[in-house]
Motif scaffolding. Structure first.
Motif, PDB file in Angstrom:
ATOM      1  N   LEU A 202       4.846  -6.841  22.949  1.00  0.00           N
ATOM      2  CA  LEU A 202       5.801  -6.092  23.769  1.00  0.00           C
ATOM      3  C   LEU A 202       6.969  -6.987  24.192  1.00  0.00           C
ATOM      4  O   LEU A 202       8.117  -6.537  24.229  1.00  0.00           O
ATOM      5  N   ALA A 203       6.658  -8.242  24.494  1.00  0.00           N
ATOM      6  CA  ALA A 203       7.735  -9.169  24.892  1.00  0.00           C
ATOM      7  C   ALA A 203       8.712  -9.347  23.732  1.00  0.00           C
ATOM      8  O   ALA A 203       9.927  -9.413  23.934  1.00  0.00           O
ATOM      9  N   ALA A 204       8.184  -9.391  22.515  1.00  0.00           N
ATOM     10  CA  ALA A 204       9.059  -9.550  21.344  1.00  0.00           C
ATOM     11  C   ALA A 204       9.917  -8.297  21.158  1.00  0.00           C
ATOM     12  O   ALA A 204      11.072  -8.383  20.742  1.00  0.00           O
ATOM     13  N   ALA A 206      11.019  -6.570  23.489  1.00  0.00           N
ATOM     14  CA  ALA A 206      11.866  -6.404  24.676  1.00  0.00           C
ATOM     15  C   ALA A 206      13.216  -7.076  24.526  1.00  0.00           C
ATOM     16  O   ALA A 206      14.024  -7.040  25.437  1.00  0.00           O
ATOM     17  N   ASP A 207      13.428  -7.716  23.400  1.00  0.00           N
ATOM     18  CA  ASP A 207      14.679  -8.445  23.205  1.00  0.00           C
ATOM     19  C   ASP A 207      15.854  -7.554  23.568  1.00  0.00           C
ATOM     20  O   ASP A 207      15.986  -6.454  23.041  1.00  0.00           O
ATOM     21  N   GLY A 208      16.649  -8.019  24.504  1.00  0.00           N
ATOM     22  CA  GLY A 208      17.818  -7.221  24.884  1.00  0.00           C
ATOM     23  C   GLY A 208      17.560  -6.306  26.072  1.00  0.00           C
ATOM     24  O   GLY A 208      18.512  -5.824  26.689  1.00  0.00           O
ATOM     25  N   ALA A 209      16.279  -6.053  26.405  1.00  0.00           N
ATOM     26  CA  ALA A 209      16.004  -5.223  27.586  1.00  0.00           C
ATOM     27  C   ALA A 209      16.445  -5.996  28.826  1.00  0.00           C
ATOM     28  O   ALA A 209      16.191  -7.197  28.929  1.00  0.00           O
ATOM     29  N   PRO A 210      17.128  -5.335  29.775  1.00  0.00           N
ATOM     30  CA  PRO A 210      17.577  -6.055  30.977  1.00  0.00           C
ATOM     31  C   PRO A 210      16.392  -6.571  31.792  1.00  0.00           C
ATOM     32  O   PRO A 210      15.322  -5.945  31.785  1.00  0.00           O
ATOM     33  N   ALA A 211      16.599  -7.710  32.465  1.00  0.00           N
ATOM     34  CA  ALA A 211      15.514  -8.284  33.266  1.00  0.00           C
ATOM     35  C   ALA A 211      15.478  -7.601  34.630  1.00  0.00           C
ATOM     36  O   ALA A 211      16.427  -7.726  35.394  1.00  0.00           O
ATOM     37  N   PRO A 212      14.391  -6.884  34.964  1.00  0.00           N
ATOM     38  CA  PRO A 212      14.318  -6.231  36.273  1.00  0.00           C
ATOM     39  C   PRO A 212      14.014  -7.233  37.387  1.00  0.00           C
ATOM     40  O   PRO A 212      14.160  -6.926  38.568  1.00  0.00           O
ATOM     41  N   VAL A 213      13.571  -8.440  37.008  1.00  0.00           N
ATOM     42  CA  VAL A 213      13.185  -9.467  37.978  1.00  0.00           C
ATOM     43  C   VAL A 213      13.148 -10.790  37.215  1.00  0.00           C
ATOM     44  O   VAL A 213      12.979 -10.784  35.991  1.00  0.00           O
ATOM     45  N   LYS A 214      13.345 -11.892  37.932  1.00  0.00           N
ATOM     46  CA  LYS A 214      13.187 -13.198  37.274  1.00  0.00           C
ATOM     47  C   LYS A 214      12.205 -14.030  38.065  1.00  0.00           C
ATOM     48  O   LYS A 214      12.221 -14.002  39.296  1.00  0.00           O
ATOM     49  N   PHE A 215      11.335 -14.740  37.358  1.00  0.00           N
ATOM     50  CA  PHE A 215      10.331 -15.573  38.026  1.00  0.00           C
ATOM     51  C   PHE A 215      10.719 -17.039  37.873  1.00  0.00           C
ATOM     52  O   PHE A 215      10.901 -17.511  36.753  1.00  0.00           O
ATOM     53  N   GLY A 216      10.862 -17.716  39.020  1.00  0.00           N
ATOM     54  CA  GLY A 216      11.268 -19.132  38.977  1.00  0.00           C
ATOM     55  C   GLY A 216      10.120 -20.012  38.527  1.00  0.00           C
ATOM     56  O   GLY A 216       8.976 -19.569  38.447  1.00  0.00           O
ATOM     57  N   ARG A 262      -4.743   2.671  21.701  1.00  0.00           N
ATOM     58  CA  ARG A 262      -4.375   1.359  22.201  1.00  0.00           C
ATOM     59  C   ARG A 262      -3.585   0.558  21.182  1.00  0.00           C
ATOM     60  O   ARG A 262      -3.354  -0.631  21.357  1.00  0.00           O
ATOM     61  N   LYS A 263      -3.159   1.206  20.104  1.00  0.00           N
ATOM     62  CA  LYS A 263      -2.355   0.501  19.098  1.00  0.00           C
ATOM     63  C   LYS A 263      -1.009   0.129  19.693  1.00  0.00           C
ATOM     64  O   LYS A 263      -0.476   0.840  20.549  1.00  0.00           O
ATOM     65  N   PHE A 264      -0.432  -0.948  19.171  1.00  0.00           N
ATOM     66  CA  PHE A 264       0.846  -1.428  19.683  1.00  0.00           C
ATOM     67  C   PHE A 264       1.912  -0.317  19.708  1.00  0.00           C
ATOM     68  O   PHE A 264       2.561  -0.097  20.721  1.00  0.00           O
ATOM     69  N   GLU A 265       2.060   0.398  18.603  1.00  0.00           N
ATOM     70  CA  GLU A 265       3.117   1.430  18.517  1.00  0.00           C
ATOM     71  C   GLU A 265       2.883   2.525  19.555  1.00  0.00           C
ATOM     72  O   GLU A 265       3.838   3.020  20.164  1.00  0.00           O
ATOM     73  N   GLN A 266       1.612   2.882  19.757  1.00  0.00           N
ATOM     74  CA  GLN A 266       1.300   3.932  20.731  1.00  0.00           C
ATOM     75  C   GLN A 266       1.666   3.483  22.141  1.00  0.00           C
ATOM     76  O   GLN A 266       2.250   4.235  22.916  1.00  0.00           O
ATOM     77  N   LEU A 267       1.344   2.237  22.466  1.00  0.00           N
ATOM     78  CA  LEU A 267       1.638   1.743  23.818  1.00  0.00           C
ATOM     79  C   LEU A 267       3.135   1.479  23.982  1.00  0.00           C
ATOM     80  O   LEU A 267       3.701   1.736  25.041  1.00  0.00           O
ATOM     81  N   LEU A 268       3.757   0.982  22.915  1.00  0.00           N
ATOM     82  CA  LEU A 268       5.203   0.715  22.980  1.00  0.00           C
ATOM     83  C   LEU A 268       5.971   1.989  23.326  1.00  0.00           C
ATOM     84  O   LEU A 268       6.900   1.958  24.145  1.00  0.00           O
ATOM     85  N   SER A 269       5.553   3.105  22.737  1.00  0.00           N
ATOM     86  CA  SER A 269       6.275   4.358  22.987  1.00  0.00           C
ATOM     87  C   SER A 269       6.101   4.832  24.435  1.00  0.00           C
ATOM     88  O   SER A 269       6.818   5.709  24.895  1.00  0.00           O
ATOM     89  N   LYS A 274      12.418  -1.042  31.468  1.00  0.00           N
ATOM     90  CA  LYS A 274      12.114  -1.842  32.663  1.00  0.00           C
ATOM     91  C   LYS A 274      10.775  -2.579  32.487  1.00  0.00           C
ATOM     92  O   LYS A 274      10.632  -3.751  32.826  1.00  0.00           O
ATOM     93  N   THR A 275       9.790  -1.846  31.964  1.00  0.00           N
ATOM     94  CA  THR A 275       8.476  -2.460  31.734  1.00  0.00           C
ATOM     95  C   THR A 275       8.586  -3.564  30.683  1.00  0.00           C
ATOM     96  O   THR A 275       8.039  -4.661  30.858  1.00  0.00           O
ATOM     97  N   LEU A 276       9.328  -3.275  29.606  1.00  0.00           N
ATOM     98  CA  LEU A 276       9.485  -4.296  28.563  1.00  0.00           C
ATOM     99  C   LEU A 276      10.176  -5.534  29.124  1.00  0.00           C
ATOM    100  O   LEU A 276       9.786  -6.672  28.840  1.00  0.00           O
ATOM    101  N   GLY A 277      11.199  -5.299  29.950  1.00  0.00           N
ATOM    102  CA  GLY A 277      11.918  -6.426  30.560  1.00  0.00           C
ATOM    103  C   GLY A 277      10.993  -7.236  31.458  1.00  0.00           C
ATOM    104  O   GLY A 277      11.027  -8.475  31.462  1.00  0.00           O
ATOM    105  N   LEU A 278      10.131  -6.538  32.201  1.00  0.00           N
ATOM    106  CA  LEU A 278       9.184  -7.227  33.094  1.00  0.00           C
ATOM    107  C   LEU A 278       8.190  -8.075  32.290  1.00  0.00           C
ATOM    108  O   LEU A 278       7.930  -9.236  32.639  1.00  0.00           O
ATOM    109  N   VAL A 279       7.668  -7.513  31.218  1.00  0.00           N
ATOM    110  CA  VAL A 279       6.721  -8.247  30.365  1.00  0.00           C
ATOM    111  C   VAL A 279       7.392  -9.505  29.808  1.00  0.00           C
ATOM    112  O   VAL A 279       6.815 -10.592  29.786  1.00  0.00           O
TER     113      VAL A 279
END
Ligand code: KG4
Ligand code: ZN
Length: 375
Positions: A202-204, A206-216, A262-269, A274-279
């Motif tokens: 999912l993180a891969a 998320a490329d380009g998804a805006p960051a809803p938060v940043k962790f220092g 629980r397949k990647f494509e099913q969960l990705l959809s 926002k969730t992708l950015g968080l991940v």
């Protein structure tokens, strides 16, 4: 004549057996994962793990021997994980290993699971005709461990990976292991168990998804090479609780998981930007911490190479970031393949080989040691 060692691993939730020749050549490697058994509990349930090991140990060992094209009687020695791990789980492998060794009159070698992870790196390097130079800094990062070691040759055998190693622990997690943080964050986001592989993908995506938060960066008092991941996990939890919008998606994913989707494509959809950015931000923080501290250790100790092993070493962003940093800093970085990164018995057989050659043998008194140390 080559020495063929049967390795047995049952420290956590994988029942595994393998045959390795001369600590280098994998003749077979069989892993029976218990993920399906533990999934609905969101983590490993020790009692269920022992029961599954009991069910799997005999067929898994048989399969490893068959795949190696051998008879059990042709094995030269048996290497078995003594610890660290779950006591009931360890005892299954130990008891079976002891019984086989006694019945066949073969030497028995006790192996530290963590040393197995170190040897996984050497096994992989040997496949490519390479040999990591020592001293090395080794990061072992899995669901149960996040620890940094300095690895040196035990003797002056030029550290070609065939001898025994000396370990010095130079850093470790103060709380959760990195893999544990992956598993907990995936659970709270309704992404199932185990968390690492799905969050990695999912993180891969998320490329380009805006960051809803940043962790220092995580600050730890005392040893600057120590890790801490529980604060990050809590920060994700609070962020999700405090921001409307995550909840309905989480419920949809939990329902999908309950239907077995629980397949990647099913969960990705079912993951909004926002969730992708968080991940992505969660993974950025974990990877940054692991890489920064490991590279700092390598520089401080003037290591010749950097070794990374354990389940989380399968993470694509971690691998890419280490490669990039290694190139810049002039360190050779070694990873096992993904199959050798997670728990397996080939690494146990490989770690048993130098011990066997050095005559460091166990006997029928061998017992599980749940917190066996490497140093
Ligand atoms: O080494 P391992 O198989 O078992 C332990 O000794 O813990 O590691 C399992 C851990 C789990 O926490 C899993 O979520 C994590 O490794 N993991 C990953 C990835 N694949 C497995 N974490 C991040 N990215 C991955 N691709
Ligand atoms: Zn492990």
């Amino acid at each position: 004549m080559s020495m063929r060692i049967l390795g047995i691993e049952s420290s956590c939730d994988e029942t595994a057996a393998a045959v390795v020749a001369d600590g280098r050549e994998i003749l077979s490697s069989v892993v029976a994962s218990q993920i399906d058994v533990h999934r609905k509990y969101g983590g490993v349930v020790p009692e269920l793990a022992s029961r599954e090991h009991l069910r799997q140990i005999v067929p898994v060992v048989r399969e490893a021997i068959a795949q190696a094209g051998m008879q059990l009687a042709e094995v030269d020695a048996i290497g078995v994980t003594q610890g660290p791990g779950l006591v009931g789980a360890l005892l299954v492998g130990i008891t079976y290993g002891k019984t086989l060794a006694t019945a066949m009159g073969k030497p028995l070698v006790a192996v530290n699971h963590l040393e197995g992870h170190v040897h996984a790196v050497f096994l992989e390097a040997h496949k490519a005709g390479r040999s990591p130079r020592l001293p090395a800094v080794c990061l072992i990062v899995s669901g149960g461990h996040t620890v940094l070691y300095e690895v040196k040759p035990h003797d002056d055998a030029a550290g070609n990976g065939r001898g025994l190693f000396l370990y010095r622990k130079i850093g470790q997690t103060r709380d959760d292991a990195a893999g544990e943080a992956y598993d907990k964050v995936a659970k709270l986001l309704g992404l199932g168990y185990p968390g690492g592989p799905i969050l990695d993908k999912l993180a891969a995506a998320a490329d380009g998804a805006p960051a809803p938060v940043k962790f220092g960066p995580t600050k730890t008092r005392g040893n600057p090479l120590d890790f801490s991941f529980s604060g990050l996990k809590t920060a994700v939890l609070y962020h999700v609780r405090e921001h409307a919008g995550y909840g309905p998606e989480i419920r949809l994913r939990e329902e999908a998981l309950a239907r077995g989707e629980r397949k990647f494509e099913q969960l990705l959809s079912l993951c909004g930007p926002k969730t992708l950015g968080l991940v992505r931000q969660f993974q950025n923080a974990v990877v940054r911490d692991l890489v920064e501290r490991t590279m700092a250790a390598a520089e401080e100790l003037q290591a010749e190479s950097v070794l990374v092993s354990g389940g989380v070493a399968a993470n694509s962003q971690l691998r890419a970031t280490f490669e990039e940093r290694g190139k810049k800093a002039g360190f050779e970085i070694y990873f096992p393949s993904r199959a050798l990164s997670t728990d397996n018995a080939a690494m146990i057989a490989a770690a048993a080989y130098p011990r066997l050659r050095a005559g460091i043998l166990a006997d029928a008194r061998l017992n599980a040691d749940t917190s066996l140390s490497l140093t």
